[in-house]
Write a protein that holds these residues in place. Structure first.
Motif, PDB file in Angstrom:
ATOM      1  N   LEU A 108    -117.392  37.842   4.369  1.00 47.44           N
ATOM      2  CA  LEU A 108    -118.687  38.512   4.218  1.00 47.44           C
ATOM      3  C   LEU A 108    -119.797  37.562   3.808  1.00 47.44           C
ATOM      4  CD1 LEU A 108    -117.580  41.749   2.313  1.00 47.44           C
ATOM      5  CD2 LEU A 108    -117.946  41.465   4.761  1.00 47.44           C
ATOM      6  N   HIS A 109    -119.484  36.272   3.710  1.00 43.18           N
ATOM      7  CA  HIS A 109    -120.471  35.316   3.230  1.00 43.18           C
ATOM      8  C   HIS A 109    -121.674  35.232   4.177  1.00 43.18           C
ATOM      9  CE1 HIS A 109    -121.966  31.821   1.061  1.00 43.18           C
ATOM     10  NE2 HIS A 109    -122.150  31.215   2.215  1.00 43.18           N
ATOM     11  N   ALA A 110    -122.870  35.122   3.604  1.00 43.71           N
ATOM     12  CA  ALA A 110    -124.132  34.903   4.321  1.00 43.71           C
ATOM     13  C   ALA A 110    -124.643  36.132   5.058  1.00 43.71           C
ATOM     14  CB  ALA A 110    -124.023  33.733   5.294  1.00 43.71           C
ATOM     15  N   LEU A 111    -124.017  37.291   4.880  1.00 42.67           N
ATOM     16  CA  LEU A 111    -124.656  38.510   5.369  1.00 42.67           C
ATOM     17  C   LEU A 111    -125.919  38.769   4.554  1.00 42.67           C
ATOM     18  CD1 LEU A 111    -121.679  40.978   5.948  1.00 42.67           C
ATOM     19  CD2 LEU A 111    -123.045  39.842   7.680  1.00 42.67           C
ATOM     20  N   HIS A 112    -126.909  39.364   5.194  1.00 42.65           N
ATOM     21  CA  HIS A 112    -128.174  39.615   4.508  1.00 42.65           C
ATOM     22  C   HIS A 112    -128.148  40.978   3.829  1.00 42.65           C
ATOM     23  CE1 HIS A 112    -129.750  36.556   7.472  1.00 42.65           C
ATOM     24  NE2 HIS A 112    -130.165  36.080   6.311  1.00 42.65           N
ATOM     25  N   THR A 113    -128.431  40.977   2.553  1.00 44.38           N
ATOM     26  CA  THR A 113    -128.609  42.223   1.822  1.00 44.38           C
ATOM     27  C   THR A 113    -130.042  42.261   1.290  1.00 44.38           C
ATOM     28  OG1 THR A 113    -127.694  43.650   0.102  1.00 44.38           O
ATOM     29  CG2 THR A 113    -127.849  41.307  -0.402  1.00 44.38           C
ATOM     30  N   TYR A 114    -130.415  43.373   0.737  1.00 36.50           N
ATOM     31  CA  TYR A 114    -131.819  43.584   0.379  1.00 36.50           C
ATOM     32  C   TYR A 114    -131.920  44.187  -1.018  1.00 36.50           C
ATOM     33  CZ  TYR A 114    -132.169  42.982   5.383  1.00 36.50           C
ATOM     34  OH  TYR A 114    -132.060  42.482   6.655  1.00 36.50           O
ATOM     35  N   ILE A 115    -133.003  43.850  -1.699  1.00 43.17           N
ATOM     36  CA  ILE A 115    -133.304  44.437  -2.996  1.00 43.17           C
ATOM     37  C   ILE A 115    -134.722  44.981  -2.964  1.00 43.17           C
ATOM     38  CG2 ILE A 115    -131.700  42.972  -4.279  1.00 43.17           C
ATOM     39  CD1 ILE A 115    -134.091  41.278  -5.118  1.00 43.17           C
ATOM     40  N   HIS A 116    -134.955  45.993  -3.736  1.00 45.00           N
ATOM     41  CA  HIS A 116    -136.246  46.659  -3.788  1.00 45.00           C
ATOM     42  C   HIS A 116    -136.670  46.728  -5.253  1.00 45.00           C
ATOM     43  CE1 HIS A 116    -138.831  50.250  -2.203  1.00 45.00           C
ATOM     44  NE2 HIS A 116    -139.536  49.321  -2.792  1.00 45.00           N
ATOM     45  N   PRO A 117    -137.273  45.655  -5.770  1.00 45.37           N
ATOM     46  CA  PRO A 117    -137.612  45.630  -7.197  1.00 45.37           C
ATOM     47  C   PRO A 117    -138.805  46.513  -7.508  1.00 45.37           C
ATOM     48  CG  PRO A 117    -138.412  43.662  -6.132  1.00 45.37           C
ATOM     49  CD  PRO A 117    -137.654  44.428  -5.080  1.00 45.37           C
ATOM     50  N   ASP A 118    -138.910  46.884  -8.771  1.00 44.15           N
ATOM     51  CA  ASP A 118    -140.065  47.659  -9.204  1.00 44.15           C
ATOM     52  C   ASP A 118    -141.328  46.819  -9.223  1.00 44.15           C
ATOM     53  OD1 ASP A 118    -138.583  49.924  -9.518  1.00 44.15           O
ATOM     54  OD2 ASP A 118    -138.067  49.492 -11.604  1.00 44.15           O
ATOM     55  N   ASP A 119    -141.194  45.556  -9.608  1.00 46.53           N
ATOM     56  CA  ASP A 119    -142.323  44.643  -9.652  1.00 46.53           C
ATOM     57  C   ASP A 119    -141.917  43.326  -9.012  1.00 46.53           C
ATOM     58  OD1 ASP A 119    -144.484  46.012 -11.305  1.00 46.53           O
ATOM     59  OD2 ASP A 119    -142.727  46.216 -12.601  1.00 46.53           O
ATOM     60  N   GLU A 169    -144.162  57.213  -0.889  1.00 44.43           N
ATOM     61  CA  GLU A 169    -143.303  57.625  -2.001  1.00 44.43           C
ATOM     62  C   GLU A 169    -141.981  56.898  -1.804  1.00 44.43           C
ATOM     63  OE1 GLU A 169    -140.906  59.080  -4.711  1.00 44.43           O
ATOM     64  OE2 GLU A 169    -140.377  59.687  -2.680  1.00 44.43           O
ATOM     65  N   LEU A 170    -141.740  55.878  -2.642  1.00 43.14           N
ATOM     66  CA  LEU A 170    -140.661  54.931  -2.388  1.00 43.14           C
ATOM     67  C   LEU A 170    -139.453  55.118  -3.280  1.00 43.14           C
ATOM     68  CD1 LEU A 170    -142.866  51.743  -1.951  1.00 43.14           C
ATOM     69  CD2 LEU A 170    -141.841  53.131  -0.163  1.00 43.14           C
ATOM     70  N   ASP A 171    -139.410  56.182  -4.063  1.00 48.93           N
ATOM     71  CA  ASP A 171    -138.252  56.373  -4.943  1.00 48.93           C
ATOM     72  C   ASP A 171    -136.966  56.563  -4.143  1.00 48.93           C
ATOM     73  OD1 ASP A 171    -139.801  56.124  -7.166  1.00 48.93           O
ATOM     74  OD2 ASP A 171    -140.120  58.279  -7.428  1.00 48.93           O
ATOM     75  N   TYR A 172    -137.054  57.317  -3.046  1.00 44.33           N
ATOM     76  CA  TYR A 172    -135.863  57.562  -2.223  1.00 44.33           C
ATOM     77  C   TYR A 172    -135.370  56.264  -1.584  1.00 44.33           C
ATOM     78  CZ  TYR A 172    -132.894  59.425   1.487  1.00 44.33           C
ATOM     79  OH  TYR A 172    -131.836  59.680   2.331  1.00 44.33           O
ATOM     80  N   SER A 173    -136.276  55.497  -1.011  1.00 47.19           N
ATOM     81  CA  SER A 173    -135.863  54.252  -0.358  1.00 47.19           C
ATOM     82  C   SER A 173    -135.343  53.249  -1.385  1.00 47.19           C
ATOM     83  CB  SER A 173    -137.022  53.650   0.423  1.00 47.19           C
ATOM     84  OG  SER A 173    -138.102  53.319  -0.438  1.00 47.19           O
ATOM     85  N   ARG A 174    -135.905  53.254  -2.583  1.00 45.45           N
ATOM     86  CA  ARG A 174    -135.393  52.361  -3.629  1.00 45.45           C
ATOM     87  C   ARG A 174    -133.954  52.730  -3.989  1.00 45.45           C
ATOM     88  NH1 ARG A 174    -139.252  52.959  -6.798  1.00 45.45           N
ATOM     89  NH2 ARG A 174    -140.394  51.064  -6.272  1.00 45.45           N
ATOM     90  N   ALA A 175    -133.687  54.026  -4.107  1.00 45.07           N
ATOM     91  CA  ALA A 175    -132.318  54.470  -4.385  1.00 45.07           C
ATOM     92  C   ALA A 175    -131.392  54.168  -3.217  1.00 45.07           C
ATOM     93  CB  ALA A 175    -132.320  55.978  -4.686  1.00 45.07           C
TER      94      ALA A 175
END
Length: 458
Positions: A39-50, A365-371
């Motif tokens: 699974l190395h080098a697969l792209h994952t994503y984060i959605h920070p608050d700031d 409204e990004l709460d759903y996408s963040r979750a």
């Protein structure tokens, strides 16, 4: 050296070789950490608050996955200037960031240990089954002395562990919707009923090219129960597989490069689906009869008009039986190779959700996408188990079909070992085909619902 001692050494060569091979692979996989490399080098994503500019400015660190046109050279996306009369939306909180998966990221995911152990064990079991096919086995020595017991035990435990894991992850409390769990149970019951119809041969032999005359009533009932369990367990993996195919081949025409996959991965997705569909049809007798040359001496003639239309084309029946078994192996290997592409599409699904929520209204409204982004990261290893377990089940069961016709010889109390050996191989072949068939039917049905608009990715 006495002849009895020489005979003992020769008879236990395969046993020693299988044992040494399994131990060596265990040490090798432990040292090189193959599941993490897979699974190395697969792209994952984060959605920070700031957004923290200092954290993302370092080379090789987290970087924005999508930026505004004209801001390619800037290290940090800047908010659009708006008039004071309009609603001020802080775009810095609407960024999504991409990073490459490493072992440190994977170890923090739920079900990582289960995925790690299952991946290693099933690969070792499959490698042992492959080794067994290349060794010369003398059935007169018995199950233990000729080494057959090692791949048989490893393969059986591997199949059992994968079934347990796929049931366990399928009913994880928050990994799937309640409706999906209920549909899995309903489909499992329907699969059990269909299994009863098949194994008790309500469906005639000229429709399905499997015979169950060797089974008694209890054996047929247990086989039908197993068939129902497989249908119920494969619903949610098939649902994820269909979504991955739908996104990876860009059926929604979103034209977002970050969501769609490259040409190689897309080719794998198409080839995987096509080969699985073709292989699942090879045990449907009306379709199979088109590929068998009825003019070959000794070949059985099929029903209806198949002989008149296609009776002089195709291959001999023995070659056809051999070819469709090898296609079963190719199907399992293709499903395994496509796991990385499917997992990447699962992670990209969260990006699509974020993109839709960001542009769905004037005030996002990004709460759903963040979750959504968080849960897709959290359940990453769980989804990997759902993707690779069906393929490894097919490969392990195919390995059982390569045993000789008397491989159960040597089991205490088993007299008619030839009959039971053939019966075990028939069950392994049938279950392997049933997994491919169910996987294809469920995935195709879900893709039809996506095409008709009854389901959509969000």
């Amino acid at each position: 050296m006495p002849s009895s001692l020489t005979s003992l050494i020769l008879s236990t060569n395969n046993l020693v070789l299988h044992t040494a091979f399994a131990i060596s692979l265990t040490l090798f996989f432990s040292f090189f950490k193959i599941p993490s490399l897979f699974l190395h080098a697969l792209h994952t994503y984060i959605h920070p608050d700031d957004v923290n500019p200092a954290a993302s400015s370092s080379p090789g660190g987290i970087r924005a996955a999508i930026r505004r046109p004209g801001a390619v050279d800037s290290d940090q996306p800047k908010p659009r200037k708006k008039s004071k009369d309009k609603f001020e939306f802080d775009e810095n909180k609407a960024q999504i960031f991409r990073l490459k998966l490493s072992e440190g990221h994977l170890q923090s995911r739920i079900y990582f240990n289960e995925f790690y152990s299952a991946f290693n064990f099933t690969l070792i079991a499959f490698s042992s089954l492959i080794l067994h096919t290349f060794l010369s086995v003398d059935t007169d020595f018995g199950l233990v002395k000729n080494g057959t017991v090692i791949p048989l035990l490893l393969g059986s435990v591997g199949v059992f562990r994968l079934l347990i894991f796929i049931i366990r992850v399928g009913f994880e409390k928050s990994a799937s919707k309640r409706l999906e769990k209920q549909l899995s149970c309903v489909l499992g019951v329907l699969g059990f009923l269909l299994g009863l119809i098949i194994v008790f041969e309500v469906i005639p032999r000229w429709v399905l090219d499997f015979g169950f005359e060797s089974f008694d009533g209890l054996g047929k009932f247990l086989l039908a129960v197993l068939m129902g369990c497989i249908v119920g367990c494969l619903y949610m993996p098939s649902l994820r597989n269909a979504r991955a195919f739908w996104l990876g081949t860009d059926q929604i025409r979103c034209n977002l490069s970050i969501i769609s996959c490259g040409w190689f991965s897309r080719s794998l997705l198409y080839a995987n689906y096509t080969i699985a569909l073709f292989t699942s049809l090879l045990w449907i007798s009306p379709f199979a009869e088109f590929l068998v040359n009825k003019n070959v001496a000794g070949a059985k003639r099929g029903p209806h008009m198949a002989n008149e239309l296609f009776g002089y084309v195709g291959m001999s029946r023995s070659n056809f039986y051999c070819s469709r078994r090898w296609l079963l192996l190719i199907t399992g290997l293709l499903q395994f190779v496509t796991v990385r592409s499917n997992v990447q599409m699962f992670l990209n699904e969260a990006v699509l959700c974020w993109y839709q929520r960001l542009h769905a209204s004037k005030v996002p409204e990004l709460d759903y996408s963040r979750a959504k982004v968080f849960l897709h990261n959290h359940y990453l290893c769980l989804v990997v188990v759902q993707f690779f377990a069906p393929s490894m089940l097919v490969l392990l069961l195919f390995g059982f079909t390569q045993f000789d016709d008397n491989f159960l010889k040597g089991i205490p109390g088993l007299e008619n070992y030839s009959t039971y050996s053939n019966l075990a191989k028939e069950v392994a072949l049938f279950i392997a085909w049933w997994i491919v068939f169910v996987w294809t039917v469920l995935s195709s049905g879900i893709l039809v619902l996506y095409r008709r608009g009854s389901l959509y990715v969000s």
